[in-house]
Write a protein that holds these residues in place. Structure first.
Motif: not given
Length: 434
Positions: A325-337
């Motif tokens: 699964r895609v890690d929602p916490c990684w990257g400059p624009y994460p899925n914070k929720r």
């Protein structure tokens, strides 16, 4: 004095008046009068008795009549197909195959699975910035009787044997393997993300070069007679997922909703994380458990492009054992929720199932729909009902088609009632009026 004959145009007008009076008296709709004013020919109107006509008017059928005809034909065809399909019904054979596996599960597989001891050993890689050896972790696998699949059977599970599920599970806690875990940790907090700190150096390696985990499954019987050691192929824990950014505005779409890092001209990079592994084992004639390899060479594209084997438990995923699964916490624009809901910690769940598990059998037989299909009797009943409804819907259009006009006559009959000298003049006058 000798009476002079009337001009031909006066005779034609009189004949037209006579015809108009006749048809106007015989038909309340006045359709013939309108036909004269339109300059119609006195030949029989093709719409008068055609399939899409009203027998009491020269107008085409109305939309409700045409729609009811189409619905009737569709229902009749559907009902006929259901009756034909009922003679090749496969529910009985599929249910019999499922029930045979359930009997095998109850009599042999489940008692052996419940009486064996399972241990899973994982060799976890160390953090890239720490000069330490990989971590070895051994966990006992705990039995669980939770059932995941939900039956959607058309016959409400009629004829299906009941069973008690069983599987073995364990969970590893994977350390952070990113090059800068502090940047990823910001996504799980209330702080704002430092987008300018992210660059090309934070991109993850490909699946072939990514840090991997090596798993070894040990199974021993309760009496200690049989022992099995199964070494699984190494699996990448994290890897880069390079996809095309959505258009238009690919850079904005990569930031949201893809939540990735945009690399010109159109690449959007996200982080794939290994979160679940399901292993299918089978019992041989000597009582030992072995890894079951499914005869399926197709590569699953459902969750990722990483092919990890064919010893999994899910037919829909082509028996791929690993789920990424895609890690929602990684990257400059994460899925914070999503990151705050799921947490920052990377957990890997390992599940062991028997190959003759009724859940795997049901998924294989029904193509993961868990619907064994309607019975032969249900198909025949449904087909007869559809045919009856189709006949009722098509009754009125059929009656309208076969009903003959009971009042008035056609143009040809009334035209023949005129003198031979007046017939061409009346036709010619109709053409001039048009």
């Amino acid at each position: 004095l000798k009476r002079r004959p009337a001009p031909r145009h006066i005779m034609a007008g009189a004949a037209a008046a006579v015809l108009g009076a006749r048809r106007g008296a015989n038909r309340r709709t006045g359709a013939v009068g309108r036909a004269y004013r339109r300059g119609a020919d006195f030949r029989s109107d093709p719409w008068d008795t055609g399939f899409f006509s009203d027998p009491y008017s020269s107008k085409p059928w109305s939309l409700p009549l045409i729609a009811s005809t189409g619905v009737s034909i569709a229902l009749l065809l559907w009902g006929f197909c259901m009756l034909v399909a009922s003679f090749s019904n496969t529910r009985q054979a599929v249910v019999a195959a499922y029930d045979n596996d359930v009997h095998l599960w109850k009599e042999r597989i489940r008692p052996e699975l419940n009486g064996s001891l399972f241990r899973i050993t994982g060799l976890l890689p160390s953090q890239p910035w720490l000069d330490v050896q990989p971590t070895r972790m051994t966990l006992p696998m705990q039995p669980s009787d939770s059932q995941v699949w939900i039956s959607r059977d058309a016959e409400k599970d009629s004829g299906l044997e009941d069973y008690k599920p069983l599987k073995l599970t364990a969970e590893f806690s994977v350390p952070c393997l990113y090059s800068d875990c502090s940047l990823v940790a910001v996504a799980a907090s209330e702080e704002s993300t430092h987008t300018k700190l992210w660059n090309h150096s934070h991109l993850l390696p490909s699946a072939e070069q990514a840090p991997q985990i090596l798993l070894q499954l040990e199974i021993s019987s309760a009496d200690g007679r049989n022992f099995s050691s199964i070494t699984l192929p190494s699996l990448p824990l994290i890897s880069d997922k390079n996809t095309l950014a959505q258009t238009p505005s690919p850079q904005s779409k990569c930031h949201s909703p893809q939540h990735g890092m945009y690399i010109a001209p159109s690449a959007c990079h996200t982080a794939l994380r290994l979160e679940e592994i399901c292993i299918a084992v089978e019992l041989d004639s000597s009582g030992r458990w072995n890894l079951h390899e499914a005869n399926n060479t197709a590569v699953s594209m459902l969750h990722s492009r990483i092919h990890t084997g064919s010893f999994g438990c899910n037919p829909k995923a082509h028996f791929e054992p690993a789920l990424y699964r895609v890690d929602p916490c990684w990257g400059p624009y994460p899925n914070k929720r999503t990151c705050q809901q799921n947490g920052l910690e990377h957990r890997l769940e390992v599940t062991v199932r028997a190959w003759h598990d009724p859940e795997i059998t049901a998924a294989s037989l029904t193509h993961s729909s868990f619907d064994f299909g309607p019975s032969m009797g249900s198909q025949q009943t449904f087909g007869i009902v559809l045919l009856a409804i189709g006949c009722l819907v098509g009754a009125f259009p059929s009656w309208s088609f076969f009903q003959k006009p009971s009042i008035g006559g056609d143009f040809t009959t009334e035209l023949q009632a005129l003198s031979p000298a007046a017939r061409p003049s009346v036709r010619q006058m109709g053409r001039h009026n048009s």
